[in-house]
Scaffold this motif. Structure first.
Motif, PDB file in Angstrom:
ATOM      1  N   VAL A   1      -2.566  11.561  -0.111  1.00  0.00           N
ATOM      2  CA  VAL A   1      -1.972  11.259   1.181  1.00  0.00           C
ATOM      3  C   VAL A   1      -0.939  10.161   0.979  1.00  0.00           C
ATOM      4  CG1 VAL A   1      -3.665   9.457   1.775  1.00  0.00           C
ATOM      5  CG2 VAL A   1      -2.526  10.732   3.604  1.00  0.00           C
ATOM      6  N   TYR A   2       0.079  10.157   1.845  1.00  0.00           N
ATOM      7  CA  TYR A   2       1.054   9.062   1.822  1.00  0.00           C
ATOM      8  C   TYR A   2       0.460   7.863   2.574  1.00  0.00           C
ATOM      9  CZ  TYR A   2       4.546  12.495   0.350  1.00  0.00           C
ATOM     10  OH  TYR A   2       5.245  13.461  -0.320  1.00  0.00           O
ATOM     11  N   GLN A   3       0.535   6.697   1.945  1.00  0.00           N
ATOM     12  CA  GLN A   3       0.052   5.479   2.596  1.00  0.00           C
ATOM     13  C   GLN A   3       1.210   4.500   2.735  1.00  0.00           C
ATOM     14  OE1 GLN A   3      -3.607   3.941   1.075  1.00  0.00           O
ATOM     15  NE2 GLN A   3      -3.674   2.201   2.455  1.00  0.00           N
TER      16      GLN A   3
ATOM     17  N   MET B   1      -0.105   8.491   6.627  1.00  0.00           N
ATOM     18  CA  MET B   1       0.660   9.562   7.256  1.00  0.00           C
ATOM     19  C   MET B   1      -0.148  10.844   7.228  1.00  0.00           C
ATOM     20  SD  MET B   1       4.496   8.782   5.792  1.00  0.00           S
ATOM     21  CE  MET B   1       5.202  10.026   6.874  1.00  0.00           C
ATOM     22  N   ASN B   2       0.172  11.754   8.131  1.00  0.00           N
ATOM     23  CA  ASN B   2      -0.502  13.044   8.189  1.00  0.00           C
ATOM     24  C   ASN B   2       0.054  13.929   7.080  1.00  0.00           C
ATOM     25  OD1 ASN B   2      -1.471  15.609   8.786  1.00  0.00           O
ATOM     26  ND2 ASN B   2      -1.359  15.295  10.990  1.00  0.00           N
ATOM     27  N   PRO B   3      -0.774  14.316   6.087  1.00  0.00           N
ATOM     28  CA  PRO B   3      -0.255  15.105   4.972  1.00  0.00           C
ATOM     29  C   PRO B   3       0.226  16.490   5.374  1.00  0.00           C
ATOM     30  CG  PRO B   3      -2.648  14.996   4.880  1.00  0.00           C
ATOM     31  CD  PRO B   3      -2.217  14.046   5.957  1.00  0.00           C
TER      32      PRO B   3
ATOM     33  N   THR C   1       3.361   4.777  -0.873  1.00  0.00           N
ATOM     34  CA  THR C   1       2.754   5.233  -2.117  1.00  0.00           C
ATOM     35  C   THR C   1       1.944   6.501  -1.862  1.00  0.00           C
ATOM     36  OG1 THR C   1       0.766   3.890  -1.796  1.00  0.00           O
ATOM     37  CG2 THR C   1       2.571   2.887  -3.038  1.00  0.00           C
ATOM     38  N   VAL C   2       1.576   7.167  -2.937  1.00  0.00           N
ATOM     39  CA  VAL C   2       0.687   8.328  -2.866  1.00  0.00           C
ATOM     40  C   VAL C   2      -0.708   7.856  -3.268  1.00  0.00           C
ATOM     41  CG1 VAL C   2       0.167  10.611  -3.775  1.00  0.00           C
ATOM     42  CG2 VAL C   2       2.543   9.940  -3.387  1.00  0.00           C
ATOM     43  N   GLU C   3      -1.675   8.048  -2.368  1.00  0.00           N
ATOM     44  CA  GLU C   3      -3.025   7.547  -2.592  1.00  0.00           C
ATOM     45  C   GLU C   3      -4.048   8.660  -2.385  1.00  0.00           C
ATOM     46  OE1 GLU C   3      -3.493   4.555  -3.713  1.00  0.00           O
ATOM     47  OE2 GLU C   3      -1.430   3.854  -3.421  1.00  0.00           O
ATOM     48  N   PRO C   4      -5.287   8.448  -2.876  1.00  0.00           N
ATOM     49  CA  PRO C   4      -6.345   9.422  -2.619  1.00  0.00           C
ATOM     50  C   PRO C   4      -6.584   9.588  -1.121  1.00  0.00           C
ATOM     51  CG  PRO C   4      -7.013   7.883  -4.332  1.00  0.00           C
ATOM     52  CD  PRO C   4      -5.743   7.338  -3.745  1.00  0.00           C
ATOM     53  N   ALA C   5      -7.052  10.770  -0.715  1.00  0.00           N
ATOM     54  CA  ALA C   5      -7.334  11.024   0.698  1.00  0.00           C
ATOM     55  C   ALA C   5      -8.233   9.924   1.256  1.00  0.00           C
ATOM     56  CB  ALA C   5      -8.000  12.385   0.867  1.00  0.00           C
ATOM     57  N   GLY C   6      -7.900   9.397   2.417  1.00  0.00           N
ATOM     58  CA  GLY C   6      -8.642   8.294   2.998  1.00  0.00           C
ATOM     59  C   GLY C   6      -7.982   6.955   2.750  1.00  0.00           C
TER      60      GLY C   6
ATOM     61  N   MET D   1       9.520  15.187   4.676  1.00  0.00           N
ATOM     62  CA  MET D   1       8.638  14.678   3.627  1.00  0.00           C
ATOM     63  C   MET D   1       8.012  15.846   2.875  1.00  0.00           C
ATOM     64  SD  MET D   1       8.535  11.327   3.476  1.00  0.00           S
ATOM     65  CE  MET D   1       6.958  10.902   2.735  1.00  0.00           C
ATOM     66  N   PRO D   2       8.055  15.852   1.532  1.00  0.00           N
ATOM     67  CA  PRO D   2       7.379  16.917   0.795  1.00  0.00           C
ATOM     68  C   PRO D   2       5.868  16.786   0.945  1.00  0.00           C
ATOM     69  CG  PRO D   2       8.169  15.233  -0.709  1.00  0.00           C
ATOM     70  CD  PRO D   2       8.715  14.889   0.641  1.00  0.00           C
ATOM     71  N   GLU D   3       5.166  17.889   0.861  1.00  0.00           N
ATOM     72  CA  GLU D   3       3.712  17.849   0.971  1.00  0.00           C
ATOM     73  C   GLU D   3       3.131  17.092  -0.220  1.00  0.00           C
ATOM     74  OE1 GLU D   3      -0.099  20.928   1.376  1.00  0.00           O
ATOM     75  OE2 GLU D   3       1.969  21.662   1.417  1.00  0.00           O
ATOM     76  N   PRO D   4       2.229  16.130   0.007  1.00  0.00           N
ATOM     77  CA  PRO D   4       1.654  15.397  -1.121  1.00  0.00           C
ATOM     78  C   PRO D   4       0.745  16.297  -1.954  1.00  0.00           C
ATOM     79  CG  PRO D   4       0.522  14.821   0.908  1.00  0.00           C
ATOM     80  CD  PRO D   4       1.681  15.694   1.296  1.00  0.00           C
TER      81      PRO D   4
END
Length: 251
Positions: free
Chosen positions: A187-189, A204-206, A228-233, A179-182
Motif C-alpha cells: 500500500v502507498y503510505q 492511500m486506497n490501493p 513510500t510503499v509499505e506492507p498492507a496496514g 497512481m500505478p497499482e502497488p
C-alpha cells in the motif's frame, strides 16, 4: 464559484444535491478535470453498493436452519374449546397440525433473524456513509480554506501529486492522479517530513488510481510529505526508499 469550491462538489453531484445552476457549472468542470471525473465515478459506484447493502438475499444456510428448528421448537398444546362451545361453525373446529405449527414458528424465527441481520447490515452501511461524509467535509474545509495553498509535482510512472496546506486549520490534503497499482500485499503510505524525521500521515486506497486524501495528524512544523510503499496496514516508520518527496507550498 471558485475552482477550489468545484473540487468539493463531487459527493453532492453524485447524490443529486446540487441546484440546476451548480450542476451545470460542475459538469463543465468535469469535462476538464479528470480527478473529479474519476472521483464521481468511484462515489457513484460506492453509493450503489451502499444502496444494495440494505436489500440483501437471505444467506444460503437459512433454509437448513429453518428446517432444523422445525424439529426443536417447543410445541404449544392444541386449544380445546370449552364443553358445549364451538368456534362459530357447526361441528368441531379445525386445528392446525402440529408439524405445520412448528414450521410456522420456525419460519417466523428465521425471518426474524433475517430482519435483524438486514438491520445490522443497514446500520453498518449507514455508519460507513456517515464516516465517509464527515471525512469528505473535513477534506472540503482544507481545500476551501481561505489560506489554502497548493503545490503540484510529478511522481513516478506518469502519476502526479498535489499537496494542499491550510495553516489556519493545521491540516493538509494530498490529491493523486494516475497512481500505478502497488504490488500485491502493499500500500502507498504518506508521511509528514518533520525536518528529516518521517511521521505517518495515513494510507492511500490501493484500489484507486486517483484519490484525494486528508492527511492524518496536524501539519505542525512539517516542511513537506513523502510517499513510500509499505506492507498492507502500513508501517510505524518507512521501510522503503521514498517514491517522492514534496515540499509544502511557501506561505
Amino acid at each position: 464559484m471558485s475552482a477550489a469550491d468545484l473540487h468539493t462538489l463531487t459527493g453532492a453531484y453524485v447524490l443529486h444535491a446540487l441546484s440546476d445552476e451548480e450542476r451545470t457549472e460542475f459538469e463543465r468542470h468535469l469535462e476538464v478535470c479528470e480527478a473529479c471525473a474519476q472521483e464521481v465515478r468511484e462515489l457513484a459506484a460506492t453509493a450503489g453498493r451502499l444502496a444494495r447493502a440494505v436489500s440483501v438475499a437471505p444467506p444460503a444456510h437459512m433454509k437448513v436452519e429453518v428446517l432444523r428448528r422445525v424439529a426443536t421448537v417447543r410445541q404449544l398444546p392444541p386449544h380445546t374449546p370449552a364443553p358445549g362451545k364451538t368456534n362459530g361453525r357447526t361441528g368441531r373446529g379445525r386445528q392446525l397440525p402440529r408439524f405445520a405449527l412448528a414450521a410456522c414458528l420456525a419460519a417466523a424465527a428465521g425471518f426474524g433473524g433475517i430482519a435483524v441481520w438486514q438491520h445490522q447490515r443497514a446500520d453498518e452501511a449507514a455508519t460507513r456513509a456517515q464516516e465517509a461524509r464527515q471525512q469528505s467535509e473535513k477534506l472540503a474545509r482544507v481545500l476551501a480554506a481561505p489560506d489554502a495553498k497548493a503545490s503540484t509535482g510529478r511522481l513516478s510512472d506518469g502519476a502526479t501529486g498535489t499537496v494542499v496546506v491550510a495553516k489556519s486549520l493545521n491540516q493538509a490534503a494530498f490529491v493523486a492522479a494516475k497512481m500505478p497499482e502497488p504490488p500485491s500485499g502493499k500500500v502507498y503510505q504518506l508521511w509528514f517530513n518533520d525536518d528529516g524525521t518521517m511521521r505517518s500521515a495515513g494510507l492511500m486506497n490501493p484500489a484507486r488510481s486517483t484519490e484525494a486524501v486528508l492527511l492524518e495528524g496536524p501539519v505542525d512544523q512539517a516542511s513537506g510529505i513523502g510517499i513510500t510503499v509499505e506492507p498492507a496496514g502500513g508501517s510505524d516508520e518507512p521501510t522503503s526508499d521514498p517514491l517522492a518527496l514534496m515540499n509544502f507550498p511557501k506561505a
